[in-house]
Design an enzyme around this catalytic site. Structure first.
Site, PDB file in Angstrom:
ATOM      1  CG  ASP A  49     -25.506  30.696  78.974  1.00 36.14           C
ATOM      2  OD1 ASP A  49     -26.415  31.177  78.283  1.00 36.14           O
ATOM      3  OD2 ASP A  49     -24.902  29.637  78.669  1.00 36.14           O
ATOM      4  CE  LYS A 118     -32.140  28.216  78.845  1.00 40.99           C
ATOM      5  NZ  LYS A 118     -30.978  27.900  77.964  1.00 40.99           N
ATOM      6  CD  GLU A 120     -26.718  26.136  75.350  1.00 41.41           C
ATOM      7  OE1 GLU A 120     -26.864  27.359  75.542  1.00 41.41           O
ATOM      8  OE2 GLU A 120     -25.798  25.662  74.642  1.00 41.41           O
ATOM      9  CD  GLU A 186     -31.015  30.540  70.805  1.00 39.34           C
ATOM     10  OE1 GLU A 186     -30.385  31.579  70.506  1.00 39.34           O
ATOM     11  OE2 GLU A 186     -30.857  29.926  71.873  1.00 39.34           O
TER      12      GLU A 186
END
Length: 275
Positions: A49, A118, A120, A186
């Site tokens: 994204d 995927k 988050e 991340e």
């Protein structure tokens, strides 16, 4: 087997099986030409994204829609045959409930041909991850700095320092237990990334984490030097295509204004060749 020797794209279980072995290679991709360049070189390509910021000039990823992800996902799929396709679930498409997440994940996979999605989030998304996996949707998790949560995280800050480390370890354990086949780490301290990698039995994919992760991912426009608005600390630029492109455009403009382009070799005569 090396990615370059592979004749078919890996599946999520193949990526899971690379835990502790040869490091997993991944980049983002948003277009067919870019996907073709990484096909067979990367183990998986992620339609991130981040496309909202990189290609559409958005200030964050929050404005990205399902329609945008499907459009770019379909384009990337056309360029891949040896590399697995993973696609991000955009903000607002999965947080409400596991049922909402399944409907949108199924749509993304059905309309793009992606092998996995995927999303988050750590412990609070474990129920949703399990719900999807039990219904045939392979999930790659993403913890640490989660760009869709920048308004609650206070910006693009390093996550997992000091008293945050225990919570991030719990996030990693939760998504692995829920059935995710891999997890992106991340912008977290290297020692914590190494500890997580040693603790859980699924591959860790680092971006601003540690060379000790089971794999790495970067935004392709960052590493090629195409996106130059800013450069995160964790990005290594392997090219300067943005600067090269700007120079080429300036030269083109100069030649057009000087009438040196197009030259005779770029225009057509009155008669066909050979006549």
């Amino acid at each position: 087997m090396s990615a370059t020797a592979r004749k078919t794209a890996p599946l999520p279980d193949d990526i899971r099986g690379m835990k502790g072995g040869t490091p997993i290679v991944s980049l983002t991709a948003y277009t067919t030409p870019m996907a073709k360049m990484m096909d067979g070189v990367c183990d998986f390509a992620l339609v991130g994204d981040s496309v909202g910021m990189v290609l559409h000039g958005m200030p964050s990823t929050l404005g990205v829609t399902m329609e945008m992800m499907i459009m770019h996902g379909t384009a990337v799929a056309r360029g891949l045959s040896k590399t697995m396709l993973v696609i991000d679930m955009p903000f607002g498409s999965y947080e409400e409930s596991p049922q909402q997440a399944f409907g949108n994940a199924a749509r993304l996979m059905r309309e793009t041909g992606a092998a996995a999605v995927k999303l988050e989030g750590g412990q609070h998304m474990a129920e949703t991850i399990g719900f999807l996996v039990r219904r045939g949707v392979p999930v790659m998790a993403h913890i640490g700095l989660t760009p869709q949560s920048i308004n609650t995280l206070g910006g693009y800050k390093v996550q997992g320092r000091a008293d945050q480390a225990k919570a991030l370890m719990a996030d990693a354990t939760a998504v692995a237990k829920a059935g995710a086949f891999a997890v992106v780490l991340e912008k977290i301290p290297a020692k914590l990334a190494d500890a997580i990698t040693a603790q859980i039995d699924i591959p860790t994919i680092g971006i601003g984490a540690s060379a000790g992760c089971d794999g790495q991912i970067l935004v392709v426009d960052d590493m090629l030097g195409l996106f130059t608005a800013f450069k995160p600390k964790f990005v290594k630029r392997y090219g300067s295509l943005g600067e090269d492109g700007e120079a080429a455009i300036r030269t083109y403009a100069e030649e057009v204004r000087a009438r040196s382009f197009p030259a005779d070799t770029h225009v057509f005569s009155d008669k066909a060749p050979g006549n």
